[in-house]
Design a protein around this motif. Structure first.
Motif, PDB file in Angstrom:
ATOM      1  N   LEU A   1       6.983   4.140 -16.706  1.00  9.49           N
ATOM      2  CA  LEU A   1       6.808   4.166 -18.062  1.00  9.49           C
ATOM      3  C   LEU A   1       6.326   5.812 -18.389  1.00  9.49           C
ATOM      4  O   LEU A   1       6.473   6.226 -19.499  1.00  9.49           O
ATOM      5  CB  LEU A   1       5.565   3.268 -18.607  1.00  9.49           C
ATOM      6  N   LEU A   2       5.647   6.407 -17.374  1.00 15.48           N
ATOM      7  CA  LEU A   2       4.796   7.685 -17.841  1.00 15.48           C
ATOM      8  C   LEU A   2       5.694   8.998 -17.155  1.00 15.48           C
ATOM      9  O   LEU A   2       5.223   9.739 -17.522  1.00 15.48           O
ATOM     10  CB  LEU A   2       3.449   7.405 -17.111  1.00 15.48           C
TER      11      LEU A   2
ATOM     12  N   THR B   1       0.768  -1.060  -0.112  1.00 15.72           N
ATOM     13  CA  THR B   1       0.098   0.089   0.009  1.00 15.72           C
ATOM     14  C   THR B   1       0.823   1.275  -0.003  1.00 15.72           C
ATOM     15  O   THR B   1       0.597   2.351  -0.898  1.00 15.72           O
ATOM     16  CB  THR B   1      -0.786  -0.093   1.357  1.00 15.72           C
ATOM     17  N   GLN B   2       2.025   1.279   0.861  1.00 16.74           N
ATOM     18  CA  GLN B   2       2.888   2.459   0.989  1.00 16.74           C
ATOM     19  C   GLN B   2       3.353   2.689  -0.545  1.00 16.74           C
ATOM     20  O   GLN B   2       3.724   3.961  -0.549  1.00 16.74           O
ATOM     21  CB  GLN B   2       3.930   2.201   1.890  1.00 16.74           C
ATOM     22  N   ILE B   3       3.854   1.751  -1.354  1.00 13.68           N
ATOM     23  CA  ILE B   3       4.330   1.598  -2.596  1.00 13.68           C
ATOM     24  C   ILE B   3       3.673   2.748  -3.377  1.00 13.68           C
ATOM     25  O   ILE B   3       4.216   3.827  -3.884  1.00 13.68           O
ATOM     26  CB  ILE B   3       4.701   0.601  -3.314  1.00 13.68           C
ATOM     27  N   TYR B   4       2.281   2.721  -3.498  1.00 10.80           N
ATOM     28  CA  TYR B   4       1.451   3.579  -4.195  1.00 10.80           C
ATOM     29  C   TYR B   4       0.760   4.758  -3.621  1.00 10.80           C
ATOM     30  O   TYR B   4       0.442   5.652  -4.107  1.00 10.80           O
ATOM     31  CB  TYR B   4       0.500   2.705  -5.034  1.00 10.80           C
ATOM     32  N   LEU B   5       1.136   4.678  -2.425  1.00  7.09           N
ATOM     33  CA  LEU B   5       0.901   6.090  -1.389  1.00  7.09           C
ATOM     34  C   LEU B   5       1.895   7.071  -1.350  1.00  7.09           C
ATOM     35  O   LEU B   5       1.892   8.177  -1.491  1.00  7.09           O
ATOM     36  CB  LEU B   5       0.247   6.015  -0.176  1.00  7.09           C
ATOM     37  N   VAL B   6       3.122   6.446  -1.251  1.00  3.38           N
ATOM     38  CA  VAL B   6       4.389   7.315  -0.857  1.00  3.38           C
ATOM     39  C   VAL B   6       5.423   7.447  -2.003  1.00  3.38           C
ATOM     40  O   VAL B   6       5.969   8.236  -2.494  1.00  3.38           O
ATOM     41  CB  VAL B   6       4.898   6.627   0.346  1.00  3.38           C
ATOM     42  N   LEU B   7       5.678   6.027  -2.792  1.00  8.00           N
ATOM     43  CA  LEU B   7       6.570   5.786  -3.807  1.00  8.00           C
ATOM     44  C   LEU B   7       6.153   6.822  -4.900  1.00  8.00           C
ATOM     45  O   LEU B   7       7.222   7.076  -5.634  1.00  8.00           O
ATOM     46  CB  LEU B   7       6.760   4.438  -4.298  1.00  8.00           C
TER      47      LEU B   7
ATOM     48  N   PHE C   1       3.936   1.022  -9.840  1.00 10.40           N
ATOM     49  CA  PHE C   1       5.497   1.076  -9.973  1.00 10.40           C
ATOM     50  C   PHE C   1       5.814   0.972 -11.622  1.00 10.40           C
ATOM     51  O   PHE C   1       6.538   1.885 -11.951  1.00 10.40           O
ATOM     52  CB  PHE C   1       6.246  -0.004  -9.400  1.00 10.40           C
ATOM     53  N   ILE C   2       5.367   0.032 -12.192  1.00  7.62           N
ATOM     54  CA  ILE C   2       5.524  -0.005 -13.739  1.00  7.62           C
ATOM     55  C   ILE C   2       5.236   1.232 -14.421  1.00  7.62           C
ATOM     56  O   ILE C   2       5.747   1.712 -15.188  1.00  7.62           O
ATOM     57  CB  ILE C   2       4.753  -1.405 -14.222  1.00  7.62           C
TER      58      ILE C   2
END
Length: 479
Positions: free
Chosen positions: A370-371, A218-224, A365-366
């Motif tokens: 890419l974007l 969850t933290q990956i797409y909230l903070v990363l 992440f992916i």
């Protein structure tokens, strides 16, 4: 304490969370600019990793564990102290790793990082999970209200120029620490001092880690998001995205307040073996989440063009576009909050919950890789939307055999049609009145009334219940 009363307390707090940024964000964005806002968001995003690894899912696990044993004070006290001491140990290790990070990093933001690290200490002494597990939201709300007010006053008193960025970060961090410490004044009333063995601490480690894995995802797409955006783009783009993300999450907070309230209630009901009641809670909560999130999504897109210029000031025009792009996450997160936090977690479907949020993290992440280089903050916004959609879609798939979705979606068409009509009305008002504070207020009031009135015509059961509750409250106040 009843679910309704707990939700009322939590919503009061969420409303304050809405009001505080409405007061401070326009001021802070003008004083610190997109660069200063971006530096705060970027450094804080990195600190969140140390908090995450320090708390290893203990707060969420603690909430649920306290709910299971809250009827037995001896078990409650032993459970609390075991979990708390475990967290102290893991946070100390995390802070030591942070100091190593500070020793080897050559970042120009070293001073800011040190002030941000106060958030790690705050996480160590945080016992809000105890009161949430006891369903005593009044104490956490009262504490947070007081801290928020003090924080706002300090920001206006001490943050005057962009060179005061360190003061802004220090105020936010110290406010958080002070708020966590105040809860300890209430603790002696609900827990006793007990003698613990090493086993009493160790036994909570593996269950906490099982909840830690989905929290990492969850933290990956909230903070990363902000970390990658800062690394692959620049802090100005982080500032644009951070502000759009804040506005979206402010709106969402009123909906997700129900998740905080329902987790301990569902956990306690599940512990008693009443699955019928658990599913009844789920169905009503999902309908309520849809009722609120759909108009918020349409409303946010509707007001963004006239809202952004006066609220954020010069230099944040891109934020309006980002708000429009990111607004669908309000519905996706509202639904995944019900399915994941209010159902999967309390009934022990941690593995399924982990799969869903890990999917979202991988997608996020992916798509960021890419974007971001070509689209910068717009790419991050798109990645966020697709990530949240994937989390919700996977959760629906994984619980499809447990839940009859047709009962949960009975009135969704009413909310969507009412939301679209509300959006048209809001846009007409915006086009006619132009940019300004009065325009935004008029759009929100007119849009809200239109949504409720149209749902009255559609005979929405949730709409009817909420109107009846409001009318009862008005009668009580008058009498």
């Amino acid at each position: 304490m009843s679910v309704a009363k707990n939700y009322f307390y939590n919503v009061i707090y969420q409303i304050v969370i809405l009001i505080v940024p409405l007061i401070t964000v326009p001021y802070v964005s003008r004083v610190l600019g997109s660069g200063g806002v971006g530096v705060n968001a970027y450094t804080n995003s990195i600190i969140q990793y140390f908090i995450l690894f320090g708390t290893i899912g203990i707060s969420l696990y603690g909430n649920r564990s306290i709910a299971y044993v809250r009827d037995d004070k001896r078990k409650l006290s032993r459970t609390f102290w075991g979990i708390f001491l475990l967290k102290i140990m893991t946070v100390i290790i995390s802070y030591m790793v942070f100091m190593i990070f500070m020793n080897f990093t050559h970042s120009e933001y070293k001073t800011i990082f040190l002030f941000q690290s106060i958030f790690i200490i705050s996480a160590a002494v945080d016992i809000s999970w105890l009161f949430m597990g006891l369903e005593d939201f009044q104490k956490t709300v009262t504490r947070n209200l007081m801290v928020k007010v003090i924080g706002v006053i300090c920001i206006f008193l001490f943050v005057k120029t962009i060179s005061d960025l360190w003061k802004y970060v220090l105020i936010l961090a110290c406010s958080e620490l002070f708020g966590q410490l105040t809860l300890w004044f209430y603790a002696p009333k609900v827990i006793d001092k007990v003698k613990l063995s090493l086993y009493d601490i160790k036994r909570h480690l593996m269950p906490s880690i099982s909840l830690f894995i989905p929290q990492i995802a969850t933290q990956i797409y909230l903070v990363l998001n902000k970390t990658m955006l800062g690394a692959l783009s620049n802090t100005n783009e982080v500032g644009y995205f951070d502000m759009s993300d804040k506005i979206t999450k402010m709106s969402l907070s009123v909906v997700t307040a129900m998740g905080v309230v329902m987790l301990p209630r569902v956990a306690n009901t599940f512990a008693k073996g009443d699955m019928k009641k658990v599913k009844d809670y789920l169905s009503k909560s999902f309908d309520f989440a849809s009722y609120l999130s759909v108009p918020m999504m349409f409303g946010l897109v509707g007001i963004s063009a006239e809202f952004t210029p006066w609220f954020f000031g010069p230099g944040f025009s891109k934020t309006g576009t980002l708000i429009c792009v990111i607004s669908p996450v309000i519905v996706f997160i509202a639904w995944s909050n019900v399915l994941g936090i209010q159902y999967m977690m309390p009934v022990g479907k941690v593995k399924q919950f982990t799969i869903s949020v890990t999917t979202g993290a991988v997608v996020n992440f992916i798509l960021n890789i890419l974007l971001i280089r070509n689209f910068q903050s717009l790419g991050t916004a798109l990645a966020t939307v697709f990530a949240e959609f994937s989390v919700t879609a996977v959760q629906f798939y994984l619980v499809r055999k447990d839940i009859q979705f047709k009962h949960m979606f009975v009135d969704i068409w009413k909310y969507l049609i009412s939301g679209v009509i509300m959006f048209v009305i809001v846009r007409l008002i915006g086009s006619d009145l132009g940019v300004g504070f009065k325009t935004t207020v008029t759009q929100i009031i007119a849009g809200g009334l239109a949504y409720v009135i149209i749902l009255c015509l559609f005979r929405s059961s949730m709409n009817k219940k909420l109107i009846e509750v409001v009318l009862r409250k008005v009668k009580i106040v008058k009498s």
